[in-house]
Design a protein around this motif. Structure first.
Motif, PDB file in Angstrom:
ATOM      1  N   ALA A   1       0.884  -1.257  -0.003  1.00 18.20           N
ATOM      2  CA  ALA A   1      -0.102  -0.123  -0.095  1.00 18.20           C
ATOM      3  C   ALA A   1       1.161   0.990   0.278  1.00 18.20           C
ATOM      4  O   ALA A   1       0.132   2.355  -0.846  1.00 18.20           O
ATOM      5  N   LEU A   2       1.698   1.288   0.847  1.00 18.67           N
ATOM      6  CA  LEU A   2       2.724   2.667   0.567  1.00 18.67           C
ATOM      7  C   LEU A   2       3.585   2.728  -0.597  1.00 18.67           C
ATOM      8  O   LEU A   2       4.056   3.609  -0.995  1.00 18.67           O
ATOM      9  N   VAL A   3       3.848   1.250  -1.230  1.00 22.21           N
ATOM     10  CA  VAL A   3       4.409   2.232  -2.374  1.00 22.21           C
ATOM     11  C   VAL A   3       3.440   2.625  -3.731  1.00 22.21           C
ATOM     12  O   VAL A   3       3.734   3.628  -4.509  1.00 22.21           O
ATOM     13  N   ASN A   4       1.934   1.984  -3.320  1.00 26.58           N
ATOM     14  CA  ASN A   4       1.059   2.552  -4.367  1.00 26.58           C
ATOM     15  C   ASN A   4       0.882   4.071  -3.752  1.00 26.58           C
ATOM     16  O   ASN A   4       0.796   5.566  -4.213  1.00 26.58           O
ATOM     17  N   ARG A   5       0.933   4.133  -2.819  1.00 27.80           N
ATOM     18  CA  ARG A   5       0.732   5.531  -1.812  1.00 27.80           C
ATOM     19  C   ARG A   5       1.733   6.529  -2.256  1.00 27.80           C
ATOM     20  O   ARG A   5       1.425   7.611  -2.998  1.00 27.80           O
ATOM     21  N   ALA A   6       3.213   6.239  -2.218  1.00 29.07           N
ATOM     22  CA  ALA A   6       4.292   7.062  -3.359  1.00 29.07           C
ATOM     23  C   ALA A   6       3.486   7.413  -4.464  1.00 29.07           C
ATOM     24  O   ALA A   6       4.538   8.282  -5.123  1.00 29.07           O
ATOM     25  N   ALA A   7       3.385   5.816  -5.294  1.00 29.62           N
ATOM     26  CA  ALA A   7       3.660   6.497  -6.606  1.00 29.62           C
ATOM     27  C   ALA A   7       2.171   7.637  -6.732  1.00 29.62           C
ATOM     28  O   ALA A   7       2.430   7.889  -7.992  1.00 29.62           O
ATOM     29  N   LYS A   8       0.840   7.122  -6.592  1.00 30.62           N
ATOM     30  CA  LYS A   8       0.047   7.926  -6.283  1.00 30.62           C
ATOM     31  C   LYS A   8       0.550   9.922  -5.312  1.00 30.62           C
ATOM     32  O   LYS A   8      -0.344  10.301  -6.076  1.00 30.62           O
TER      33      LYS A   8
END
Length: 257
Positions: free
Chosen positions: A22-29
């Motif tokens: 989820a953190l990877v996706n948050r960073a990407a977004k």
């Protein structure tokens, strides 16, 4: 297809694996519409930044270390820390946008005057992100990490959302002195702020640019701080190496797209 997905690690709980994903996706977004627009016209902004008057460029380059140190020391005084609204309230980002608009009204002159307030506001937002992850926002380590986050990249770089060098190699700043860290991060911060000043260089028109850039920068750095301090919390609970390995495994495919 499932064979290509990262597999759970025996030494990392499934809940931690899920949070890291989820953190990877948050960073990407973290790259919202305004950030994408800035990237799309990045060449133009870079050109304008490079074309800033030598006097202004000199002021920025010479003064950024002092601005960063000032924000660091102000953030250490709990009583003088910026009073930001709750995390789910968007009004602090609106406040940053309002400051950017005021800074852009008079062109480069007022933009320079507004710059210290913007740095302090963004720094305070990163401290709040640390507090949300259970860290003391006024501690020396947290304030040094906020400086590191501020200087480890910026919203002008297309790969920052999943840049493993940004989040995957430095979850602590043990043994790093304030002056050494400032010397290391100041050039990157100056480059990012140079793009901001370039966008605000035209009076009146710069107000709209300043509002959008400030809002985007506030959102970006707060989101990246949330990711960074969440990873630090996980690393303290499960071990840094295994957490970073899980981060890199999930972030690298996105970075290569």
């Amino acid at each position: 297809m499932t064979d290509d997905l990262p597999q759970p690690r025996p030494d990392l709980p499934a809940a931690a694996e899920t949070e890291i994903a989820a953190l990877v996706n948050r960073a990407a977004k973290a790259h919202g519409p305004v950030i994408k627009a800035l990237n799309a016209v990045g060449g133009s902004l870079e050109s304008r930044s490079g074309a800033l008057p030598d006097r202004i460029r000199g002021v920025l380059d010479a003064g950024i270390s002092g601005l960063l140190e000032g924000a660091y020391r102000t953030a250490g005084a709990v009583g003088s820390m910026p009073k930001l609204p709750p995390a789910r309230d968007w009004t602090h980002r609106a406040a940053a946008a309002a400051g950017g608009a005021m800074g852009g009204l008079g062109g480069i002159g007022t933009a320079l005057v507004e710059l210290p307030a913007t740095i302090t506001l963004i720094f305070g937002a990163m401290q709040r992100a640390a507090a949300q992850e259970g860290f003391d926002p006024a501690s020396e380590e947290v304030r040094l990490l906020c400086l590191d986050i501020f200087g480890a990249g910026g919203p002008g770089r297309a790969d920052d959302g999943v840049n493993t060098a940004f989040l995957g190699t430095r979850l602590s700043v043990n043994g790093v002195t304030l002056q050494a860290l400032i010397q290391r991060v100041a050039p990157g911060v100056a480059a990012v702020l140079g793009r901001k000043l370039a966008g605000q260089a035209v009076p009146v028109l710069g107000a709209a640019a300043g509002a959008g850039i400030n809002y985007a920068y506030m959102s970006y750095y707060e989101e990246m701080a949330r990711v960074r301090f969440a990873l630090k919390r996980l690393a303290e609970a499960h071990g840094e190496e295994v957490v970073l390995a899980a981060w890199r495994e999930r972030a690298l495919p996105l970075a290569q797209r």
